[in-house]
Design an enzyme around this catalytic site. Structure first.
Site, PDB file in Angstrom:
ATOM      1  N   GLU A 232       0.748  -1.258   0.181  1.00  0.00           N
ATOM      2  CA  GLU A 232      -0.027  -0.013  -0.027  1.00  0.00           C
ATOM      3  C   GLU A 232       0.884   1.234  -0.043  1.00  0.00           C
ATOM      4  O   GLU A 232       1.713   1.235   0.826  1.00  0.00           O
ATOM      5  CB  GLU A 232      -0.837  -0.068   1.141  1.00  0.00           C
TER       6      GLU A 232
ATOM      7  N   HIS B 139      -7.990   2.169   2.054  1.00  0.00           N
ATOM      8  CA  HIS B 139      -8.436   2.615   3.374  1.00  0.00           C
ATOM      9  C   HIS B 139      -9.109   3.996   3.500  1.00  0.00           C
ATOM     10  O   HIS B 139      -8.996   4.573   4.415  1.00  0.00           O
ATOM     11  CB  HIS B 139      -6.991   2.913   4.058  1.00  0.00           C
TER      12      HIS B 139
END
Length: 225
Positions: free
Chosen positions: A170, A189
């Site tokens: 990420e 997220h």
């Protein structure tokens, strides 16, 4: 055995997650020259569908509660089974065998904690068990799903689509194939990005810090096992 039979009967009689379900419900064409909507743009309806939840902890259970508004069938697989009262409250049915859940579900929601046992939990074998019309939703951790296997499954039509609130790494590298596939929805997220949730998260952090400073039990303490 009774639980497994009940789980299978759900199969024979056969929306963080609001974004995931809704995004693939309908893909809206924005080209002003569009004269018709091709069948390929049609999505999978949440109402009356089967939502398989893997990991019925706090988050998984909240998803199950919300699924009631869509009249969804909710088989679930979890390390710890919920009480009968919990199951009845949301209409959930325990599936001891993960394979059964994968085979019957229209949506598969992964909400497990990352452990040595759950790393790579969803791979080639598990994806192959899912319906070709199924949508996988991962709100757990990126490494819980084998992303190389996932790319192949999406390209080959093994599953219909995927919605990811988490990836590994990420952020993904800009040339990662997941970023170029039309049947992928990624909300890195950001599934919890609302003003109310952000305030509640901040208040929770403060409450934990104050409790720790004062030597009191920490409300959201993460304990090692």
């Amino acid at each position: 055995m009774a639980d497994e039979r009940q789980c299978k009967r759900m199969h024979s009689t056969t929306s963080r997650n609001d974004i995931c379900f809704g995004s693939f419900g309908h893909r809206v064409a924005s080209d002003p020259k569009t004269t018709h909507t091709p069948q390929s743009l049609m999505g999978l309806e949440a109402t009356g569908s089967t939502l398989g939840i893997i990991g019925m902890g706090h988050v998984g259970y909240k998803v199950a509660e919300r699924s009631k508004g869509f009249d969804m069938k909710v088989p679930y697989h979890s390390r710890t089974r919920r009480t009968t009262a919990n199951e009845m409250a949301v209409g959930a049915v325990y599936c001891k065998n993960l394979d059964d859940l994968l085979k019957m579900s229209d949506f598969v929601m992964v909400a497990v904690t990352l452990t040595a046992d759950t790393k790579g939990l969803i791979g080639c074998r598990e994806l192959a068990l899912m319906k070709p019309t199924a949508i996988l939703v991962n709100i757990s951790r990126g490494v819980v799903v084998d992303q190389d296997a996932l790319v192949k499954a999406l390209q080959s039509g093994t599953i219909h689509a995927v919605a990811l609130d988490v990836t590994h790494p990420e952020p993904l590298l800009r040339d990662h194939p997941l970023l170029s596939l039309p049947n992928v929805q990624i909300t890195p997220h950001t599934g919890t990005d609302t003003h109310r949730t952000a305030r509640r998260m901040g208040q929770s952090v403060i409450a934990n810090a104050v409790a720790a400073v004062n030597g009191l039990p920490i409300p959201n303490e993460v304990k090692s096992k």
